[in-house]
Design a protein around this motif. Structure first.
Motif, PDB file in Angstrom:
ATOM      1  N   ASN A  48     -33.634  21.807  -4.388  1.00 24.72           N
ATOM      2  CA  ASN A  48     -33.630  21.908  -3.031  1.00 24.72           C
ATOM      3  C   ASN A  48     -34.500  21.008  -2.236  1.00 24.72           C
ATOM      4  N   LEU A  69     -33.726  17.216  -2.127  1.00 23.63           N
ATOM      5  CA  LEU A  69     -32.807  17.044  -1.289  1.00 23.63           C
ATOM      6  C   LEU A  69     -33.168  17.074   0.010  1.00 23.63           C
ATOM      7  N   TYR A  94     -27.717  20.097   7.119  1.00 27.39           N
ATOM      8  CA  TYR A  94     -28.425  20.783   6.311  1.00 27.39           C
ATOM      9  C   TYR A  94     -29.420  21.549   6.747  1.00 27.39           C
ATOM     10  N   PRO A 114     -27.345  22.738   0.410  1.00 23.84           N
ATOM     11  CA  PRO A 114     -26.126  22.015   0.228  1.00 23.84           C
ATOM     12  C   PRO A 114     -24.752  22.837   0.459  1.00 23.84           C
ATOM     13  N   THR A 174     -24.095  16.189  -5.687  1.00 27.39           N
ATOM     14  CA  THR A 174     -25.488  15.260  -6.400  1.00 27.39           C
ATOM     15  C   THR A 174     -25.351  14.034  -5.890  1.00 27.39           C
ATOM     16  N   SER A 193     -27.814  13.307  -3.267  1.00 29.04           N
ATOM     17  CA  SER A 193     -29.068  14.069  -3.371  1.00 29.04           C
ATOM     18  C   SER A 193     -30.059  12.862  -3.518  1.00 29.04           C
ATOM     19  N   ARG A 202     -30.329  11.037 -10.232  1.00 32.84           N
ATOM     20  CA  ARG A 202     -30.175  11.836  -9.044  1.00 32.84           C
ATOM     21  C   ARG A 202     -30.518  13.147  -9.456  1.00 32.84           C
TER      22      ARG A 202
END
Length: 795
Positions: free
Chosen positions: A268, A271, A292, A298, A311, A314, A335
């Protein structure tokens, strides 16, 4: 020596260490037909001879740029499907091993690729049942299917093939491979693309065929459910020293965001950083980042935690030494992965751990270690994963047993880099403040961050009596939907409203009276309920576990030891309550409440019930005695059901409690009708949070129960009203039912109650569709101008 070189050496050591066992023939855990472990393990050959159910992993490598999958050709010496083209990498999960560690190890052994765990996206579990080799090989296999997404194909010459397993590798387009399987091409291991395994192609195809314009419209619609509002608070009551302390506290609170981000899922943070860095690239990227920020993950809080990103959205990470070197090729861009369904154990447990594994491990521990395993303030990890990640050098096992893979890591160690910084800021703020109680709390909480002992700091928080009010640390357990054991970090900074706080002393002073009169058998009632201190604040800033719908009040701590010894303390966020009533509850009442009762919805009733809800967390069963005489707690017995039932209890018993106080002339009788109608309108507000969220679950339970018993009535025009002749008795009956099952620690009864009433029924759908049509906000998304200015000045 770089991480990947060390990891390569460790994987080789692990592989060599297992060689003796492999020679003796790999043993597999035998499963039931439904996939549970039987406690029996057998040699691999016997498992396939007897048709026993067992587990394996499938790892697919997918090239995003070329839309191709990597296939391996199985070695001719294989006892199943020799010489056929198959999954990128696959293998059995040996007895006692875990899924993700096996996936990483198989990829290294078969193809010579070393990847960290954040490269592996769990897709689904596939049950393969087939018989080959003239009936001599029976394959009843539960396969954990993983996807590794790279930006471009890995050069074929970069692979190091395990001769006994793999004879060749090649890339093939996603659609061509699907077509070959559909035709049952004899050169390929068969999978039915029209059955379970079709998910592989559907998942990948869907995420790359979505149009940017359509996704932007969807995200904008999701964003529109939140009403943006600037929450201001008056600082003139603060001393100059407290204003300086406030700056330190806002910075410390911001660190709680960093910890919480990691607690949600291990990829996370990457991301989050990726979305922020790319937010200006397009309108879609901007909307991804904005949504977000609201959800802090996500997964959308208002959509049953459905993922709004994949993904494919990401972060990209680069590995230069994941394979053997190839001239002119720099390395792998992959990713960072996250699963489509929100993981029930968040990042508190190994991602491939199930309840049974945890319980078997916990029950093998000495009594004191069992308590540690279910403690609020630690995470559970794997020794095998620690070995792969080269962290065993500074790990001391918390258990005397070496037979289990799991072990405990305290928050103070797991989040050390964050907590050291936060503790320093709290100490600085404690040195600055002129309030003795705030000084004591801040120094105590800073010490707790480093010692992992939170009891004293939580007591200091309960005794806080300061104009500058702060709650900071690990508290709520909603994120852990596997068990409800582990606490997330959060922070609330506010300015105490002295006048409103003084007016609400009535509730705290009458907790014991409420406990004595609760609608449940006297045997379950406590004789020593302690009055809950109540503080009303104007919120200045919040951080950490404050995603999605914003809380309007909280009752802490959750530690049953403190609840038993000292009770709880309550904080009411008045400016948040006012914003929600004005922007959400009043518009809901205008369309969902029958005309003749609509004027009964008012802020005083809404705010009074909010307070009573929080008070009622402090009464009723907490520490309980089970039918066999064993001491336990409601949380331990109800586990993942506890949060929803506790929220429902606080709500419905809060309604009962206000009516009781009205009957004792603590409140005017004119409050009775407005209380019930305001509660009815509030049901529609909370249910919109979704039935995966504890408050939404609890509210659905209450609404459907009261509707089923005739206390709530649906009219032909789609509006609702309260039947005042029935509602009091129905509220008391539901209160009794929830309190009793909590007191008895009756998880089956709790499950039955939730299964029956925690549903999106037609009456609820009717109301929510009306609110959707006129676009009433679901919740607020606050801005904090004071805190934002502090954070900007600190950059």
């Amino acid at each position: 020596m770089c991480f990947l070189t060390i990891l390569h050496k460790l994987l080789t050591l692990v592989k060599n260490a297992m060689a003796a066992e492999v020679i003796q023939e790999e043993r597999l855990d035998v499963l039931t037909r439904t996939g549970e472990k039987t406690g029996i393990s057998k040699p691999r050959g016997e498992v396939h001879r007897d048709g026993d159910y067992h587990r394996a992993v499938h790892v697919w490598i997918f090239s995003e740029g070329t839309q191709e999958l990597l296939l391996q050709q199985r070695a001719e010496c294989k006892d199943s499907w020799p010489g056929l083209w198959d999954i990128s990498s696959a293998g059995h999960i040996s007895a006692g091993d875990s899924s993700l560690v096996t996936a990483r190890r198989e990829l290294h052994e078969e193809l010579g690729i070393i990847l960290p765990k954040d490269a592996f996206e769990p897709l689904f579990v596939f049950l393969q049942e087939c018989v080959i080799n003239d009936g001599n090989f029976i394959n009843n296999e539960y396969n954990d299917v993983y996807l590794v997404t790279t930006l471009d194909p890995i050069p074929l010459e970069a692979f190091t093939l395990q001769e006994s397993e793999v004879s060749a590798v090649k890339y093939i387009s996603l659609e061509e491979y699907r077509s070959l399987l559909a035709k049952e091409d004899p050169q390929y291991v068969p999978y039915d693309v029209n059955d379970q395994y079709g998910q592989l192609f559907e998942i990948i195809s869907k995420r790359y065929k979505q149009k940017d314009e359509a996704r932007s419209l969807t995200l904008q619609k999701q964003l529109n459910r939140y009403a943006r509002i600037s929450l201001k608070a008056e600082l003139k009551g603060l001393s100059d020293s407290d204003k300086e302390a406030l700056k330190m506290l806002v910075k410390a609170a911001k660190i709680m965001d960093e910890i919480f981000c990691l607690q949600v899922w291990y990829s996370n943070p990457s991301l989050r950083d990726w979305l922020e860095q790319n937010a200006d690239k397009s309108q879609l990227d901007k909307l991804k980042w904005m949504y977000y920020l609201i959800n802090k993950s996500p997964w959308s809080c208002l959509d049953e935690n459905e993922s709004f990103l994949t993904t494919a959205d990401s972060a990209v990470k680069f590995l230069s030494e994941a394979t053997k070197p190839v001239a002119g090729w720099k390395g792998i861009n992959y990713r960072t992965a996250f699963p489509i369904p929100k993981p029930p154990g968040a990042n508190f447990y190994p991602p491939d751990m199930d309840k049974m594994e945890f319980e078997l491990w916990k029950n093998s521990l000495p009594e004191d270690k069992r308590t540690e395993a279910i403690d609020f303030f630690n995470v559970i990890k794997r020794k095998s994963e620690a070995m792969l990640d080269n962290s065993l050098s500074h790990y001391t096992p918390s258990s005397t047993s070496d037979t289990h893979d799991l072990y405990v890591v305290p928050f103070s160690e797991e989040y050390s880099s964050f907590l050291v910084r936060a503790a320093d800021l709290l100490h600085k703020a404690g040195d600055l403040t002129s309030s003795f109680s705030l000084k004591k709390f801040l120094h105590s909480k800073a010490d707790a961050f480093l010692s992992n002992e939170y009891y004293d700091s939580d007591i200091a928080w309960m005794e806080l009596d300061s104009k500058l009010d702060i709650t900071i640390g690990p508290y709520e357990t909603y994120e852990d939907t596997l068990f409800g054991y582990k606490a997330t970090f959060e922070a609330f900074i506010g300015i105490k409203d002295d006048k409103a706080t003084a007016q609400l002393k009535l509730f705290g002073d009458n907790l014991q009276v409420l406990e004595k009169n609760l609608p449940m058998d006297d045997i379950y009632k406590s004789e020593d309920v302690i009055a809950a201190p109540i503080r009303v604040i104007q919120l200045v800033y919040n951080a950490g576990d404050v995603k999605g719908p914003q809380t309007i009040a909280f009752n802490l701590p959750n530690d049953e030891r403190i609840v038993k010894d000292r009770g709880t303390s309550m904080v009411i966020l008045k400016n948040v309550s006012e914003a929600k009533f004005k922007l959400i509850l009043q518009p809901i009442a205008d369309v969902c409440i029958a005309n003749e009762q609509r004027e009964l919805v008012d802020f005083d009733s809404f705010f009074t019930h909010t307070i009573c809800h929080e008070c009622c967390h402090g009464i009723g069963p907490h520490t309980i005695t089970l039918p066999n005489g064993q001491k336990s707690t409601v949380r331990l017995e109800l586990q993942e059901l506890h949060s929803a039932l506790e929220e429902a209890k606080a709500d419905i018993v809060g309604l009962w409690a206000i009516n009781f106080l009205i009957s004792k002339d603590f409140f005017p009788k004119t409050l009775v009708k407005s209380m019930y109608v305001s509660f009815l309108a509030g049901c529609f507000r909370s249910v919109r949070f979704g039935l995966e969220e504890a408050h939404g679950k609890g509210q659905a339970l209450q609404f459907n129960y009261l509707f089923d018993k005739g206390a709530f009535v649906l009219h032909p025009d789609g509006t609702f009203s309260v039947d005042f002749d029935k509602v009091e008795g129905v509220v008391e009956n539901l209160s009794r039912e929830i309190l009793t099952l909590q007191a008895q620690g009756d998880k089956p009864a709790a499950h039955m109650l939730l299964s029956k009433y925690c549903l999106m029924t037609q009456p609820l759908k009717c109301a929510l569709e009306k609110l959707e049509r006129i676009q009433v906000p679901v919740d607020i998304y606050p801005d904090f101008p004071i805190a934002d200015q502090i954070l900007r000045n600190s950059l």
